[in-house]
Design a protein around this motif. Structure first.
Motif, PDB file in Angstrom:
ATOM      1  N   GLU A  98      13.164 -31.090   9.747  1.00 12.98           N
ATOM      2  CA  GLU A  98      13.085 -30.688   8.349  1.00 12.98           C
ATOM      3  C   GLU A  98      14.384 -30.993   7.609  1.00 12.98           C
ATOM      4  O   GLU A  98      14.355 -31.400   6.442  1.00 12.98           O
ATOM      5  CB  GLU A  98      12.738 -29.191   8.266  1.00 12.98           C
ATOM      6  CG  GLU A  98      11.315 -28.902   8.743  1.00 12.98           C
ATOM      7  CD  GLU A  98      10.962 -27.430   8.677  1.00 12.98           C
ATOM      8  OE1 GLU A  98      11.854 -26.611   8.318  1.00 12.98           O
ATOM      9  OE2 GLU A  98       9.800 -27.080   8.981  1.00 12.98           O
ATOM     10  N   GLU A  99      15.504 -30.807   8.277  1.00  6.79           N
ATOM     11  CA  GLU A  99      16.787 -31.123   7.634  1.00  6.79           C
ATOM     12  C   GLU A  99      16.919 -32.616   7.386  1.00  6.79           C
ATOM     13  O   GLU A  99      17.348 -33.038   6.304  1.00  6.79           O
ATOM     14  CB  GLU A  99      17.945 -30.623   8.511  1.00  6.79           C
ATOM     15  CG  GLU A  99      19.323 -30.964   7.972  1.00  6.79           C
ATOM     16  CD  GLU A  99      19.614 -30.387   6.593  1.00  6.79           C
ATOM     17  OE1 GLU A  99      20.461 -30.958   5.876  1.00  6.79           O
ATOM     18  OE2 GLU A  99      18.979 -29.371   6.225  1.00  6.79           O
ATOM     19  N   HIS A 100      16.550 -33.429   8.365  1.00  7.60           N
ATOM     20  CA  HIS A 100      16.602 -34.883   8.155  1.00  7.60           C
ATOM     21  C   HIS A 100      15.678 -35.295   7.014  1.00  7.60           C
ATOM     22  O   HIS A 100      16.015 -36.161   6.209  1.00  7.60           O
ATOM     23  CB  HIS A 100      16.213 -35.619   9.432  1.00  7.60           C
ATOM     24  CG  HIS A 100      17.312 -35.710  10.443  1.00  7.60           C
ATOM     25  ND1 HIS A 100      18.551 -36.252  10.150  1.00  7.60           N
ATOM     26  CD2 HIS A 100      17.364 -35.338  11.763  1.00  7.60           C
ATOM     27  CE1 HIS A 100      19.315 -36.206  11.235  1.00  7.60           C
ATOM     28  NE2 HIS A 100      18.625 -35.661  12.214  1.00  7.60           N
ATOM     29  N   SER A 101      14.505 -34.673   6.950  1.00  5.14           N
ATOM     30  CA  SER A 101      13.573 -35.031   5.880  1.00  5.14           C
ATOM     31  C   SER A 101      14.157 -34.676   4.520  1.00  5.14           C
ATOM     32  O   SER A 101      13.981 -35.413   3.545  1.00  5.14           O
ATOM     33  CB  SER A 101      12.212 -34.347   6.090  1.00  5.14           C
ATOM     34  OG  SER A 101      12.231 -32.988   5.720  1.00  5.14           O
ATOM     35  N   ALA A 102      14.857 -33.545   4.435  1.00  3.76           N
ATOM     36  CA  ALA A 102      15.457 -33.140   3.169  1.00  3.76           C
ATOM     37  C   ALA A 102      16.569 -34.103   2.756  1.00  3.76           C
ATOM     38  O   ALA A 102      16.695 -34.457   1.571  1.00  3.76           O
ATOM     39  CB  ALA A 102      16.005 -31.716   3.282  1.00  3.76           C
ATOM     40  N   VAL A 103      17.364 -34.538   3.716  1.00  6.06           N
ATOM     41  CA  VAL A 103      18.465 -35.464   3.415  1.00  6.06           C
ATOM     42  C   VAL A 103      17.921 -36.806   2.927  1.00  6.06           C
ATOM     43  O   VAL A 103      18.369 -37.346   1.902  1.00  6.06           O
ATOM     44  CB  VAL A 103      19.356 -35.660   4.662  1.00  6.06           C
ATOM     45  CG1 VAL A 103      20.347 -36.805   4.450  1.00  6.06           C
ATOM     46  CG2 VAL A 103      20.097 -34.371   4.986  1.00  6.06           C
ATOM     47  N   PHE A 104      16.952 -37.373   3.661  1.00  5.98           N
ATOM     48  CA  PHE A 104      16.393 -38.658   3.257  1.00  5.98           C
ATOM     49  C   PHE A 104      15.628 -38.537   1.948  1.00  5.98           C
ATOM     50  O   PHE A 104      15.717 -39.411   1.072  1.00  5.98           O
ATOM     51  CB  PHE A 104      15.477 -39.215   4.346  1.00  5.98           C
ATOM     52  CG  PHE A 104      14.849 -40.536   3.966  1.00  5.98           C
ATOM     53  CD1 PHE A 104      15.633 -41.674   3.803  1.00  5.98           C
ATOM     54  CD2 PHE A 104      13.481 -40.643   3.743  1.00  5.98           C
ATOM     55  CE1 PHE A 104      15.075 -42.893   3.436  1.00  5.98           C
ATOM     56  CE2 PHE A 104      12.910 -41.852   3.379  1.00  5.98           C
ATOM     57  CZ  PHE A 104      13.708 -42.972   3.218  1.00  5.98           C
ATOM     58  N   ASP A 105      14.901 -37.443   1.778  1.00 11.91           N
ATOM     59  CA  ASP A 105      14.119 -37.261   0.567  1.00 11.91           C
ATOM     60  C   ASP A 105      15.021 -37.162  -0.667  1.00 11.91           C
ATOM     61  O   ASP A 105      14.686 -37.674  -1.741  1.00 11.91           O
ATOM     62  CB  ASP A 105      13.261 -36.003   0.695  1.00 11.91           C
ATOM     63  CG  ASP A 105      12.221 -35.889  -0.396  1.00 11.91           C
ATOM     64  OD1 ASP A 105      11.288 -36.709  -0.406  1.00 11.91           O
ATOM     65  OD2 ASP A 105      12.339 -34.986  -1.241  1.00 11.91           O
ATOM     66  N   LYS A 106      16.172 -36.515  -0.525  1.00 10.30           N
ATOM     67  CA  LYS A 106      17.123 -36.419  -1.641  1.00 10.30           C
ATOM     68  C   LYS A 106      17.604 -37.806  -2.036  1.00 10.30           C
ATOM     69  O   LYS A 106      17.643 -38.158  -3.221  1.00 10.30           O
ATOM     70  CB  LYS A 106      18.299 -35.523  -1.254  1.00 10.30           C
ATOM     71  CG  LYS A 106      19.354 -35.348  -2.344  1.00 10.30           C
ATOM     72  CD  LYS A 106      20.416 -34.353  -1.889  1.00 10.30           C
ATOM     73  CE  LYS A 106      21.422 -34.081  -3.006  1.00 10.30           C
ATOM     74  NZ  LYS A 106      22.254 -35.255  -3.335  1.00 10.30           N
ATOM     75  N   TRP A 107      17.971 -38.623  -1.034  1.00 10.36           N
ATOM     76  CA  TRP A 107      18.426 -39.987  -1.323  1.00 10.36           C
ATOM     77  C   TRP A 107      17.315 -40.796  -1.970  1.00 10.36           C
ATOM     78  O   TRP A 107      17.552 -41.515  -2.951  1.00 10.36           O
ATOM     79  CB  TRP A 107      18.871 -40.666  -0.029  1.00 10.36           C
ATOM     80  CG  TRP A 107      19.322 -42.089  -0.233  1.00 10.36           C
ATOM     81  CD1 TRP A 107      20.594 -42.515  -0.471  1.00 10.36           C
ATOM     82  CD2 TRP A 107      18.493 -43.259  -0.244  1.00 10.36           C
ATOM     83  NE1 TRP A 107      20.622 -43.882  -0.638  1.00 10.36           N
ATOM     84  CE2 TRP A 107      19.349 -44.365  -0.511  1.00 10.36           C
ATOM     85  CE3 TRP A 107      17.134 -43.493  -0.060  1.00 10.36           C
ATOM     86  CZ2 TRP A 107      18.875 -45.679  -0.576  1.00 10.36           C
ATOM     87  CZ3 TRP A 107      16.664 -44.788  -0.144  1.00 10.36           C
ATOM     88  CH2 TRP A 107      17.520 -45.864  -0.399  1.00 10.36           C
ATOM     89  N   LEU A 108      16.115 -40.680  -1.459  1.00  9.65           N
ATOM     90  CA  LEU A 108      15.008 -41.484  -1.968  1.00  9.65           C
ATOM     91  C   LEU A 108      14.679 -41.100  -3.409  1.00  9.65           C
ATOM     92  O   LEU A 108      14.476 -41.973  -4.264  1.00  9.65           O
ATOM     93  CB  LEU A 108      13.787 -41.308  -1.068  1.00  9.65           C
ATOM     94  CG  LEU A 108      12.593 -42.228  -1.347  1.00  9.65           C
ATOM     95  CD1 LEU A 108      12.973 -43.686  -1.141  1.00  9.65           C
ATOM     96  CD2 LEU A 108      11.404 -41.857  -0.448  1.00  9.65           C
TER      97      LEU A 108
END
Length: 293
Positions: free
Chosen positions: A210-220
């Protein structure tokens, strides 16, 4: 490139020219959607996904003349397009209830639009094969069953290149821009996060995902929607997505096919202007969907 075996025989009617005259007011947006897990949105087990897909068509400026679905579940050595007058469904999932293998979606195909796609790509120096036999996979029929349940709009599916090169897929989208001015709705069907090792994880491992998804989603989201990013810089950032934070955790090596439809849609938007996030924010593992007006 045109595989005669996959082409089958096309009638004179089927190869009729797809109108390329620009019709006033027919400009369509293009959109990248989360198609959910297998048939789960149709089965009622992913209501947020299903609710967005059902509601999205009401936001369109007009009814599409045709739909081009860029599906994450069809990869080949070059771009391919479905060119039959009709296509069966390809149930390319397993372990679901028996009823999920009995669905039908009897929308017509559009061989003339398939040829138009091939011609536009050819003008850009990009190879494209026409396949009249392959069924529509769940990246095509699951969202369409929810978005356009009457199945009365012609559908053409577009495959991806197995090289999973973002720049190559942006180039495909750029070549297809004109379709938007011909009343064609271009849908990129995939998922902005697609790592099964986190989907089925529990406890600490799930929290890591979930943390990785939040980090990538913010960048995207910043890359796609930020108004102050110059067009050239936006394209450069998109094509260099492999360097984005947590990209490999969101899309493991060699398994970024669910993100590739976004690059085709981004290319069809002009590969520069910002898009906007659509749909409700997700909890847990983050997924984003984007529309380009």
């Amino acid at each position: 490139l045109q595989d005669q075996d996959s082409l089958g025989s096309l009638s004179q009617h089927e190869t009729a020219e797809f109108p390329s005259v620009l019709m006033p007011g027919e400009h369509m947006p293009c959109v990248y959607i989360n198609h959910g897990g297998g048939p789960l949105p149709i089965l009622g087990q992913q209501p947020d996904v299903a609710n967005f897909l059902r509601s999205y068509p009401s936001t369109l400026p007009q009814r599409p003349r045709a739909i081009l679905v860029v599906t994450a579940h069809w990869e080949g050595s070059c771009t391919a397009v479905s060119g039959g007058a009709s296509h069966p469904l390809l149930f390319d999932y397993g372990g679901f209830p028996p009823e999920s293998y009995k669905y039908s979606y009897p929308a017509p195909g559009n061989p003339a639009l398939a040829q138009r796609v091939r011609d536009l790509l050819g003008e850009a120096g990009l190879p494209c094969s026409i396949d009249t036999r392959r069924g529509w996979d769940h990246g095509v029929f699951v969202p369409l069953m929810l978005m356009f349940p009457d199945a009365d709009i012609p559908v053409v599916a577009l495959g991806l290149q197995k090289n999973q090169d973002p720049a190559a897929h942006v180039a495909v989208g750029l070549a297809l821009q004109r379709l938007r001015d011909e009343g064609v709705l271009i849908i990129g069907s995939g998922a902005s996060f697609h790592n099964f090792s986190y989907f089925f994880a529990k406890g600490k491992q799930r929290a890591v995902g979930e943390e990785h998804s939040a980090v990538f989603d913010k960048w995207l989201n910043e890359t796609v929607t930020e108004q102050n990013i110059p067009d050239n810089d936006r394209r450069s950032r998109m094509e260099a997505v492999a360097a984005a934070p947590s990209f490999l955790e969101a899309h493991p090596p060699g398994a970024a096919e669910h993100l590739m439809p976004l690059f085709v849609v981004f290319g069809a938007s002009g590969a520069g202007p910002p898009g906007k996030s659509v749909g409700e924010p997700t909890k847990g593992i983050r997924f984003s969907q984007f529309e380009f007006p």
